[in-house]
Enzyme design. Sequence first.
Site, PDB file in Angstrom:
ATOM      1  CB  SER A  15      -0.925  -0.013   1.215  1.00  0.00           C
ATOM      2  OG  SER A  15      -0.181  -0.191   2.404  1.00  0.00           O
ATOM      3  CD  GLU A  17       0.955   7.777   5.109  1.00  0.00           C
ATOM      4  OE1 GLU A  17       0.718   6.717   5.730  1.00  0.00           O
ATOM      5  OE2 GLU A  17       1.493   8.768   5.629  1.00  0.00           O
ATOM      6  CB  THR A  48      -1.630  12.261   5.427  1.00  0.00           C
ATOM      7  OG1 THR A  48      -1.350  13.336   4.533  1.00  0.00           O
ATOM      8  CG2 THR A  48      -0.628  11.144   5.229  1.00  0.00           C
ATOM      9  CB  ALA A  51      -3.740  17.177  13.530  1.00  0.00           C
ATOM     10  CG  ASP A 109       2.128  14.661  15.805  1.00  0.00           C
ATOM     11  OD1 ASP A 109       1.948  14.450  17.017  1.00  0.00           O
ATOM     12  OD2 ASP A 109       2.819  13.936  15.079  1.00  0.00           O
ATOM     13  CE1 TYR A 148       3.568   6.781  16.166  1.00  0.00           C
ATOM     14  CE2 TYR A 148       1.844   5.766  17.506  1.00  0.00           C
ATOM     15  CZ  TYR A 148       2.248   6.713  16.591  1.00  0.00           C
ATOM     16  OH  TYR A 148       1.332   7.593  16.071  1.00  0.00           O
ATOM     17  CD  GLN A 215      12.078  14.240   2.495  1.00  0.00           C
ATOM     18  OE1 GLN A 215      12.584  13.275   1.923  1.00  0.00           O
ATOM     19  NE2 GLN A 215      11.121  14.950   1.958  1.00  0.00           N
ATOM     20  CG  PHE A 219      10.619  12.785   7.747  1.00  0.00           C
ATOM     21  CD1 PHE A 219       9.999  14.002   7.888  1.00  0.00           C
ATOM     22  CD2 PHE A 219      10.556  12.155   6.514  1.00  0.00           C
ATOM     23  CE1 PHE A 219       9.335  14.604   6.824  1.00  0.00           C
ATOM     24  CE2 PHE A 219       9.888  12.743   5.446  1.00  0.00           C
ATOM     25  CZ  PHE A 219       9.278  13.965   5.611  1.00  0.00           C
ATOM     26  CG  HIS A 269       1.280   2.013   4.731  1.00  0.00           C
ATOM     27  ND1 HIS A 269       0.172   2.092   3.916  1.00  0.00           N
ATOM     28  CD2 HIS A 269       1.462   3.263   5.238  1.00  0.00           C
ATOM     29  CE1 HIS A 269      -0.316   3.324   3.935  1.00  0.00           C
ATOM     30  NE2 HIS A 269       0.459   4.059   4.733  1.00  0.00           N
TER      31      HIS A 269
HETATM   32  P1  FAD Z   1      -2.774   8.031  20.196  1.00  0.00           P
HETATM   33  O1  FAD Z   1      -3.078   6.621  19.898  1.00  0.00           O
HETATM   34  O2  FAD Z   1      -3.836   8.863  20.827  1.00  0.00           O
HETATM   35  O3  FAD Z   1      -1.438   8.070  21.077  1.00  0.00           O
HETATM   36  C1  FAD Z   1      -0.744   9.293  21.298  1.00  0.00           C
HETATM   37  C2  FAD Z   1       0.014   9.230  22.623  1.00  0.00           C
HETATM   38  O4  FAD Z   1      -0.924   9.209  23.693  1.00  0.00           O
HETATM   39  C3  FAD Z   1       0.877   7.967  22.790  1.00  0.00           C
HETATM   40  O5  FAD Z   1       2.050   8.334  23.485  1.00  0.00           O
HETATM   41  C4  FAD Z   1       0.012   7.055  23.634  1.00  0.00           C
HETATM   42  O6  FAD Z   1       0.784   6.139  24.386  1.00  0.00           O
HETATM   43  C5  FAD Z   1      -0.693   8.064  24.518  1.00  0.00           C
HETATM   44  N1  FAD Z   1      -2.014   7.630  24.982  1.00  0.00           N
HETATM   45  C6  FAD Z   1      -2.959   6.957  24.282  1.00  0.00           C
HETATM   46  N2  FAD Z   1      -4.040   6.743  25.044  1.00  0.00           N
HETATM   47  C7  FAD Z   1      -3.786   7.300  26.251  1.00  0.00           C
HETATM   48  C8  FAD Z   1      -4.514   7.434  27.471  1.00  0.00           C
HETATM   49  N3  FAD Z   1      -5.739   6.929  27.608  1.00  0.00           N
HETATM   50  N4  FAD Z   1      -3.930   8.080  28.506  1.00  0.00           N
HETATM   51  C9  FAD Z   1      -2.677   8.614  28.394  1.00  0.00           C
HETATM   52  N5  FAD Z   1      -1.945   8.522  27.262  1.00  0.00           N
HETATM   53  C10 FAD Z   1      -2.491   7.880  26.218  1.00  0.00           C
HETATM   54  N6  FAD Z   1      -0.571  12.486  11.829  1.00  0.00           N
HETATM   55  C11 FAD Z   1      -1.405  13.371  11.235  1.00  0.00           C
HETATM   56  O7  FAD Z   1      -1.570  14.479  11.753  1.00  0.00           O
HETATM   57  N7  FAD Z   1      -2.052  13.048  10.062  1.00  0.00           N
HETATM   58  C12 FAD Z   1      -1.927  11.845   9.463  1.00  0.00           C
HETATM   59  O8  FAD Z   1      -2.536  11.583   8.422  1.00  0.00           O
HETATM   60  C13 FAD Z   1      -1.068  10.869  10.071  1.00  0.00           C
HETATM   61  N8  FAD Z   1      -0.923   9.629   9.553  1.00  0.00           N
HETATM   62  C14 FAD Z   1      -0.162   8.682  10.222  1.00  0.00           C
HETATM   63  C15 FAD Z   1      -0.091   7.389   9.710  1.00  0.00           C
HETATM   64  C16 FAD Z   1       0.660   6.412  10.379  1.00  0.00           C
HETATM   65  C17 FAD Z   1       0.712   5.008   9.816  1.00  0.00           C
HETATM   66  C18 FAD Z   1       1.367   6.743  11.574  1.00  0.00           C
HETATM   67  C19 FAD Z   1       2.195   5.714  12.296  1.00  0.00           C
HETATM   68  C20 FAD Z   1       1.293   8.040  12.077  1.00  0.00           C
HETATM   69  C21 FAD Z   1       0.519   9.019  11.431  1.00  0.00           C
HETATM   70  N9  FAD Z   1       0.402  10.325  11.933  1.00  0.00           N
HETATM   71  C22 FAD Z   1      -0.402  11.247  11.293  1.00  0.00           C
HETATM   72  C23 FAD Z   1       1.152  10.743  13.125  1.00  0.00           C
HETATM   73  C24 FAD Z   1       0.302  10.641  14.415  1.00  0.00           C
HETATM   74  O9  FAD Z   1      -0.806  11.474  14.352  1.00  0.00           O
HETATM   75  C25 FAD Z   1       1.207  11.055  15.577  1.00  0.00           C
HETATM   76  O10 FAD Z   1       2.199  10.089  15.776  1.00  0.00           O
HETATM   77  C26 FAD Z   1       0.496  11.426  16.874  1.00  0.00           C
HETATM   78  O11 FAD Z   1       1.468  12.018  17.737  1.00  0.00           O
HETATM   79  C27 FAD Z   1      -0.125  10.256  17.613  1.00  0.00           C
HETATM   80  O12 FAD Z   1      -1.218   9.792  16.967  1.00  0.00           O
HETATM   81  P2  FAD Z   1      -1.919   8.418  17.426  1.00  0.00           P
HETATM   82  O13 FAD Z   1      -3.124   8.273  16.600  1.00  0.00           O
HETATM   83  O14 FAD Z   1      -0.934   7.326  17.456  1.00  0.00           O
HETATM   84  O15 FAD Z   1      -2.323   8.842  18.907  1.00  0.00           O
END
Ligand code: FAD
Length: 290
Positions: A15, A17, A48, A51, A109, A148, A215, A219, A269
């Site tokens: 896949s 992205e 993507t 946020a 983020d 992660y 880059q 990253f 991916h």
């Molecule tokens: P979460 O799952 O909410 O986790 C974030 C943090 O909060 C982690 O440290 C976790 O341990 C902690 N956490 C989770 N639940 C709790 C809880 N109940 N209490 C306390 N802490 C908690 N970003 C974008 O903005 N747009 C995109 O399109 C995008 N695509 C991505 C695609 C992939 C495949 C990946 C791996 C990342 C992508 N990201 C994207 C980046 C991602 O948004 C960031 O890494 C962000 O910081 C965390 O998102 P998450 O969904 O993993 O968050």
Amino acid sequence: MKIRNRLNPSNPCFSFEFFPPKTDAGTANLLQTLEDLAPLEPGFVSVTYGAGGSTRDRTVDLVTRIKRDTGIEAMAHLACLGHTREELRELLRRLEAAKIDNVLVLRGDVPQGASADTLANTDFRHATDLVRFIREEDFDFSLGGACYPEGHVETRSRDEDLLHLKAKVDAGLDFVITQLFFDNAFYFDFVERARRVGINVPIVPGIMPITNHEQIQRFTRLCGATIPMRLALQLEQLKDQPEALVQLGVAHATVQCMELLSRGVPGIHFYTLNKSPATRMIVSALRART
Ligand code: FAD
């Protein structure tokens, strides 16, 4: 097509992205990239989401257009940061109306330079909350999430991060896609630890071919991925030879993918950054081997 039905170690899917371009030139470039990559028959592509809603319409439009015009399965990313529950419901309805079957559910983020209002407008603090919401509202999407192998940058410990991932999967994820990594040992170790705590959904490795020295430094600083010492030294030596650096990046990613496939991953991916050559070279090499 629901992606959960396409992830199968006996027939792994590739896949790709993309991010939604900001300009007409960027869109033209992406359409060319799609045309170049389509013959590789990706299992799906994903788009993507900025946020805070910075790409709200562009993500929905692009994912709709790809699915409608190319027939390739397209997954929308959706980040809850900066959105109210009502805004998210509305976005999900738009995706549903566009016949999008798959959503990658994220927290997101905070974009650089975003105002404090971005957070003030947020109803859901974690991706898990959005997964739960989508399931409660009875939307019929196949849902993916992020994970992660080296731990999320904000986490205090990998074990704690894994327990948060378990809660996210239990809330209703069908699969997860990893953050980029350059040493497969992180992935294999992560999968083992995930299975041990009862995370049983497919874990799709995310691979970013290195094509630019500066880059990749940026990253990896942002996402916390480690560049193995030997690769880092090789990249340093080639930093002023762009073509040789791309060859090194492609070779490294190809070797990574070959090992991942030989050990039964359900798919791979690729983070393409809207460019086709590196991904095309890698996938062509992988296809030639089978
Ligand atoms: P979460 O799952 O909410 O986790 C974030 C943090 O909060 C982690 O440290 C976790 O341990 C902690 N956490 C989770 N639940 C709790 C809880 N109940 N209490 C306390 N802490 C908690 N970003 C974008 O903005 N747009 C995109 O399109 C995008 N695509 C991505 C695609 C992939 C495949 C990946 C791996 C990342 C992508 N990201 C994207 C980046 C991602 O948004 C960031 O890494 C962000 O910081 C965390 O998102 P998450 O969904 O993993 O968050």
